[in-house]
Enzyme design. Structure first.
Site, PDB file in Angstrom:
ATOM      1  N   ASN A   1       4.858  18.601   2.938  1.00 31.41           N
ATOM      2  CA  ASN A   1       4.211  18.590   1.625  1.00 31.41           C
ATOM      3  C   ASN A   1       4.354  19.915   0.873  1.00 31.41           C
ATOM      4  O   ASN A   1       3.421  20.365   0.201  1.00 31.41           O
ATOM      5  CB  ASN A   1       2.736  18.172   1.764  1.00 31.41           C
ATOM      6  CG  ASN A   1       2.614  16.719   2.156  1.00 31.41           C
ATOM      7  OD1 ASN A   1       3.206  15.849   1.524  1.00 31.41           O
ATOM      8  ND2 ASN A   1       1.882  16.442   3.230  1.00 31.41           N
TER       9      ASN A   1
ATOM     10  N   HIS B   1      -9.159  17.900   9.005  1.00 34.11           N
ATOM     11  CA  HIS B   1      -7.710  17.961   8.753  1.00 34.11           C
ATOM     12  C   HIS B   1      -7.415  19.211   7.917  1.00 34.11           C
ATOM     13  O   HIS B   1      -7.671  19.234   6.714  1.00 34.11           O
ATOM     14  CB  HIS B   1      -7.273  16.698   8.013  1.00 34.11           C
ATOM     15  CG  HIS B   1      -5.784  16.489   7.963  1.00 34.11           C
ATOM     16  ND1 HIS B   1      -4.874  17.482   8.260  1.00 34.11           N
ATOM     17  CD2 HIS B   1      -5.045  15.387   7.659  1.00 34.11           C
ATOM     18  CE1 HIS B   1      -3.641  16.998   8.136  1.00 34.11           C
ATOM     19  NE2 HIS B   1      -3.721  15.728   7.776  1.00 34.11           N
TER      20      HIS B   1
ATOM     21  N   ASN C   1      -0.732  20.216   7.451  1.00 34.37           N
ATOM     22  CA  ASN C   1       0.239  19.380   6.719  1.00 34.37           C
ATOM     23  C   ASN C   1       0.202  19.483   5.199  1.00 34.37           C
ATOM     24  O   ASN C   1       0.533  18.520   4.493  1.00 34.37           O
ATOM     25  CB  ASN C   1       0.113  17.915   7.160  1.00 34.37           C
ATOM     26  CG  ASN C   1       0.523  17.743   8.611  1.00 34.37           C
ATOM     27  OD1 ASN C   1       1.149  18.641   9.163  1.00 34.37           O
ATOM     28  ND2 ASN C   1       0.180  16.630   9.228  1.00 34.37           N
TER      29      ASN C   1
ATOM     30  N   THR D   1      -1.309   7.937   9.870  1.00 37.35           N
ATOM     31  CA  THR D   1      -1.511   7.197   8.615  1.00 37.35           C
ATOM     32  C   THR D   1      -0.732   5.885   8.660  1.00 37.35           C
ATOM     33  O   THR D   1       0.465   5.883   8.916  1.00 37.35           O
ATOM     34  CB  THR D   1      -1.065   8.084   7.431  1.00 37.35           C
ATOM     35  OG1 THR D   1      -2.007   9.147   7.315  1.00 37.35           O
ATOM     36  CG2 THR D   1      -1.009   7.309   6.127  1.00 37.35           C
TER      37      THR D   1
ATOM     38  N   TYR E   1      -2.230  19.719   3.032  1.00 36.51           N
ATOM     39  CA  TYR E   1      -3.320  19.125   2.259  1.00 36.51           C
ATOM     40  C   TYR E   1      -4.329  20.221   1.856  1.00 36.51           C
ATOM     41  O   TYR E   1      -4.070  21.400   2.050  1.00 36.51           O
ATOM     42  CB  TYR E   1      -3.944  17.960   3.045  1.00 36.51           C
ATOM     43  CG  TYR E   1      -2.927  16.861   3.288  1.00 36.51           C
ATOM     44  CD1 TYR E   1      -2.382  16.152   2.213  1.00 36.51           C
ATOM     45  CD2 TYR E   1      -2.456  16.573   4.559  1.00 36.51           C
ATOM     46  CE1 TYR E   1      -1.406  15.168   2.411  1.00 36.51           C
ATOM     47  CE2 TYR E   1      -1.485  15.594   4.760  1.00 36.51           C
ATOM     48  CZ  TYR E   1      -0.966  14.896   3.684  1.00 36.51           C
ATOM     49  OH  TYR E   1      -0.006  13.937   3.879  1.00 36.51           O
TER      50      TYR E   1
ATOM     51  N   GLY F   1       2.058  10.976  18.779  1.00 35.64           N
ATOM     52  CA  GLY F   1       1.956  10.248  17.525  1.00 35.64           C
ATOM     53  C   GLY F   1       2.808   8.989  17.544  1.00 35.64           C
ATOM     54  O   GLY F   1       2.360   7.925  17.969  1.00 35.64           O
TER      55      GLY F   1
HETATM   56  C1  8OZ Z   1       2.334  10.433   6.756  1.00 32.61           C
HETATM   57  C2  8OZ Z   1       2.151   9.765   5.555  1.00 32.61           C
HETATM   58  C3  8OZ Z   1       1.025  10.001   4.816  1.00 32.61           C
HETATM   59  C4  8OZ Z   1       0.078  10.916   5.258  1.00 32.61           C
HETATM   60  C5  8OZ Z   1      -0.364  13.835   7.568  1.00 32.61           C
HETATM   61  C6  8OZ Z   1      -2.048  12.320   6.802  1.00 32.61           C
HETATM   62  O1  8OZ Z   1       0.814  14.175   7.586  1.00 32.61           O
HETATM   63  C7  8OZ Z   1      -0.758  12.563   6.931  1.00 32.61           C
HETATM   64  C8  8OZ Z   1       0.267  11.598   6.458  1.00 32.61           C
HETATM   65  C9  8OZ Z   1       1.405  11.335   7.193  1.00 32.61           C
HETATM   66  O2  8OZ Z   1      -1.237  14.549   8.069  1.00 32.61           O
END
Ligand code: 8OZ
Length: 363
Positions: free
Chosen positions: A239, A179, A182, A29, A184, A320
């Site tokens: 997260n 995805h 992480n 990102t 989400y 990364g």
């Molecule tokens: C860092 C900042 C914002 C989003 C992820 C898409 O961790 C992200 C992400 C990483 O998968």
């Protein structure tokens, strides 16, 4: 002594695609899409072009809908302008002999009302707010309280994934990565810290796999299975996510993915961007329960990558942060050259500085 890196440069057949080496550019990102449209632009095309010596590039996470967006200026794949923008990126990568998959993203509860349609609440399996920050127009902000998805809203999100997958095809991507990592939306359904549903989408492992597999199956209606991969992070705390027994969820999940013939699983081993040994998990066993390729990610150095490939613990290695600061990472790994250190201050947002101006090796 530097190790012989030739194994990193051996070709690999990923489904029906021949990759020129075992080095993958991880999804990163960078928050540099065009302001207002979230469409990729010429600067983004230059950035990916610079990195096209990777065997496979995975795009930065790209929201499938406005509802799926959690941070400002991340690219989308739901509008015509975004499709046109991605075409420039893909053309630049292909011109340099690279291959690129798009990472399809819905953030679920990791969002803010200011990014949502009509300023509404973000969505999630259950109405619990994450103890987590996002990045909006004014800077860092706490994420907003989500509302729990209804069954009809879940169906609408699956349709958004289909439309995004179709757009990805129109744009000319080589494939898609779902995805599911992480913390989400898909991860929020998989794990019991965030999924408290009592309907068919929560409770038992079978129920927690339902939405993730509906998304996979819907995308397999658009793309052939050898062009569909998925990213997983069984033990990451990113997260504010967690599960009381990750193996109990991820082994059955991966068996289902294997039965469907997905081309790869891309696994974040340990804490995303952090310690690899945060919690025990049998990644080798997970790989064995999957018929396709295994992309290993998180904290890999040149030596660890070589050792992992030699010991046959992965097929491909995703880097990364080293790819942020080294456009020619592949060449540097070949020569065992020193790497430019990444500058955290320019990771998210801004222009060319800290994005396309990291130097390549001379000569
Ligand atoms: C860092 C900042 C914002 C989003 C992820 C898409 O961790 C992200 C992400 C990483 O998968």
């Amino acid at each position: 002594m530097t190790q012989d890196a030739s194994i990193l440069f051996s070709p690999f057949r990923l489904g029906d695609i021949e990759l020129k080496n075992r080095i993958v550019m991880a999804p990163l990102t960078r928050n540099r899409a065009t302001h207002g449209t979230d469409a990729p632009n010429d600067l983004n095309a230059e950035y990916y072009h610079q990195r096209a010596s990777a065997g496979l590039l995975i795009s930065e996470a790209s929201q499938i809908s406005q509802q799926g967006q959690g941070y400002i200026w991340t690219p989308g794949i739901y509008s015509q302008a975004q499709v046109e923008g991605w075409k420039k990126v893909i053309e630049a990568v292909h011109k340099a002999g690279g291959r690129i998959f798009i990472q399809l993203w819905h953030v679920g509860r990791i969002s803010h009302v200011s990014l949502q349609p009509h300023g509404g609440a973000p969505v999630a399996p259950s109405a619990t707010r994450a103890n987590s920050k996002t990045f909006i127009a004014g800077g860092f902000a706490d994420v907003s309280e989500p509302h729990a998805l209804t069954a009809d809203e879940i169906k609408a999100i699956v349709r958004d994934y289909v439309a995004a997958a179709e757009n990805a095809k129109k744009a000319g991507f080589d494939g898609v990565e779902i995805h599911a990592a992480n913390g989400y939306l898909i991860d929020q359904f998989l794990k019991d810290k965030t999924n408290h549903r009592t309907d068919a989408y929560g409770g038992s492992v079978e129920n927690r796999l339902r939405f993730p597999l509906e998304v996979v199956d819907a995308i397999l209606g658009v793309w052939p299975r050898e062009r569909v991969g998925i990213r997983l992070s069984p033990v990451t705390p990113a997260n504010d996510i967690a599960d009381s027994d990750p193996a109990k969820v991820f082994f059955p999940f991966v068996e289902q993915l294997s039965a469907r013939g997905l081309v790869y699983i891309h696994v974040i081993e340990g804490a995303t961007g952090g310690p690899r040994d945060i919690a025990p998990f049998d990644y080798v066993g997970l790989r064995k329960s999957f018929s396709g390729a295994y992309i290993a990610n998180n904290g890999y150095t040149r030596d660890l990558a070589i050792e992992t490939l030699r010991e046959n613990r992965a097929d491909l290695i995703a880097f990364g942060k080293p790819f942020i600061s080294n456009p020619d990472l592949v060449e540097r790994l070949r020569r065992a050259a020193p790497l430019n250190p990444p500058q955290q201050e320019t990771f998210y947002g801004g222009g060319a500085h800290g994005y396309t101006d990291y130097p390549a090796l001379a000569g």
